[in-house]
Scaffold this motif. Structure first.
Motif, PDB file in Angstrom:
ATOM      1  N   SER A 161       0.813  -1.220   0.000  1.00 49.58           N
ATOM      2  CA  SER A 161       0.000   0.000   0.000  1.00 49.58           C
ATOM      3  C   SER A 161       0.846   1.269   0.000  1.00 49.58           C
ATOM      4  N   GLY A 162       2.154   1.134   0.198  1.00 47.90           N
ATOM      5  CA  GLY A 162       3.035   2.300   0.158  1.00 47.90           C
ATOM      6  C   GLY A 162       3.265   2.837  -1.237  1.00 47.90           C
ATOM      7  N   LEU A 163       2.937   2.041  -2.245  1.00 55.52           N
ATOM      8  CA  LEU A 163       3.071   2.470  -3.630  1.00 55.52           C
ATOM      9  C   LEU A 163       1.712   2.973  -4.110  1.00 55.52           C
ATOM     10  N   ILE A 164       1.683   4.201  -4.563  1.00 53.29           N
ATOM     11  CA  ILE A 164       0.448   4.800  -5.068  1.00 53.29           C
ATOM     12  C   ILE A 164       0.303   4.420  -6.534  1.00 53.29           C
ATOM     13  N   ILE A 165      -0.854   3.909  -6.904  1.00 49.82           N
ATOM     14  CA  ILE A 165      -1.119   3.531  -8.290  1.00 49.82           C
ATOM     15  C   ILE A 165      -2.019   4.604  -8.898  1.00 49.82           C
ATOM     16  N   ALA A 166      -1.599   5.139 -10.036  1.00 48.72           N
ATOM     17  CA  ALA A 166      -2.379   6.168 -10.720  1.00 48.72           C
ATOM     18  C   ALA A 166      -2.543   5.779 -12.185  1.00 48.72           C
ATOM     19  N   ASP A 167      -3.745   5.906 -12.683  1.00 50.41           N
ATOM     20  CA  ASP A 167      -4.002   5.560 -14.083  1.00 50.41           C
ATOM     21  C   ASP A 167      -3.681   6.708 -15.036  1.00 50.41           C
ATOM     22  N   THR A 168      -3.659   7.925 -14.515  1.00 50.61           N
ATOM     23  CA  THR A 168      -3.404   9.099 -15.354  1.00 50.61           C
ATOM     24  C   THR A 168      -2.367   9.995 -14.691  1.00 50.61           C
ATOM     25  N   ASP A 170      -2.742  13.210 -14.253  1.00 51.64           N
ATOM     26  CA  ASP A 170      -3.466  14.082 -13.327  1.00 51.64           C
ATOM     27  C   ASP A 170      -3.638  13.401 -11.975  1.00 51.64           C
ATOM     28  N   ASP A 171      -3.999  12.118 -11.978  1.00 48.64           N
ATOM     29  CA  ASP A 171      -4.134  11.373 -10.727  1.00 48.64           C
ATOM     30  C   ASP A 171      -2.789  11.244 -10.014  1.00 48.64           C
ATOM     31  N   ALA A 172      -1.727  11.065 -10.778  1.00 48.15           N
ATOM     32  CA  ALA A 172      -0.393  10.932 -10.185  1.00 48.15           C
ATOM     33  C   ALA A 172       0.015  12.216  -9.471  1.00 48.15           C
ATOM     34  N   PHE A 173      -0.138  13.336 -10.146  1.00 46.38           N
ATOM     35  CA  PHE A 173       0.244  14.606  -9.527  1.00 46.38           C
ATOM     36  C   PHE A 173      -0.680  14.954  -8.357  1.00 46.38           C
ATOM     37  N   ALA A 174      -1.953  14.618  -8.463  1.00 44.57           N
ATOM     38  CA  ALA A 174      -2.887  14.870  -7.354  1.00 44.57           C
ATOM     39  C   ALA A 174      -2.503  14.043  -6.132  1.00 44.57           C
ATOM     40  N   ALA A 175      -1.986  12.849  -6.360  1.00 50.41           N
ATOM     41  CA  ALA A 175      -1.597  11.980  -5.256  1.00 50.41           C
ATOM     42  C   ALA A 175      -0.347  12.455  -4.532  1.00 50.41           C
TER      43      ALA A 175
END
Length: 181
Positions: A161-168, A170-175
């Protein structure tokens, strides 16, 4: 703003959509006022990220081992290019100089960098956000396999769970935005 390290492919013969993703990643880093930390190469997605970042006004820090400089793949347009004595010292310096990490599609080198950062993060050697950009499901197979490792207790759920998964992007930068200094 933050220093964002991007791990990605350095191969030149990949689909244009991955090159476009890399260029857009660099542009977003620059547009958001961040610094790019990269592996210091001028080829493939790595070069595209750096070019996109510079085009958007970002400061670029490339960290590259001498062996790759000797192969003439160094990003000599970097604002700062640090040459290390090997791949291990390159990774250590990239981790030290970065506030957050984005992993785009890539191969063995990209996975090596991802797992180094992820492992050191799971051991609390650093507490920097780590995002895996899973555009078009690029990493779906890897993620499915990694989830089986929690069932067998080879990997702790906390580490996964320490790795953030982002599909886009925008989601990556928001995270990562709320988690970087």
């Amino acid at each position: 703003m933050a220093a964002i390290c991007v791990f990605c492919a350095s191969a030149n013969d990949i689909e244009q959509r991955w090159m476009d993703l890399a260029t857009e990643t660099g542009r977003q880093i620059g547009a958001r006022g961040h610094t790019l930390v990269s592996g210091g190469g001028c080829v493939g997605m790595m070069g595209a990220v750096a070019d996109g970042a510079r085009a958007a006004g970002a400061y670029t820090l490339g960290i590259i081992p001498q062996s790759l400089v000797d192969m003439e793949v160094a990003d000599t347009a970097s604002d700062e290019l640090v040459v290390t004595d090997g791949m291990l010292s390159r990774k250590a310096l990239m981790i030290e100089k970065s506030d957050a990490f984005l992993t785009l599609p890539g191969g063995l080198g990209t996975l090596d960098e991802l797992f180094e950062v992820w492992t050191t993060g799971s051991l609390a050697i650093h507490r920097k956000p780590m995002v895996l950009v899973n555009t078009d499901g690029f990493y779906d197979g890897l993620l499915a396999w990694l989830r089986t490792l929690t069932d067998t207790r080879f990997v702790r759920e906390r580490a996964l769970s320490g790795l953030i998964i982002a599909d886009t992007l925008d989601d990556a930068f928001a995270a990562i935005t709320p988690k970087i200094p």
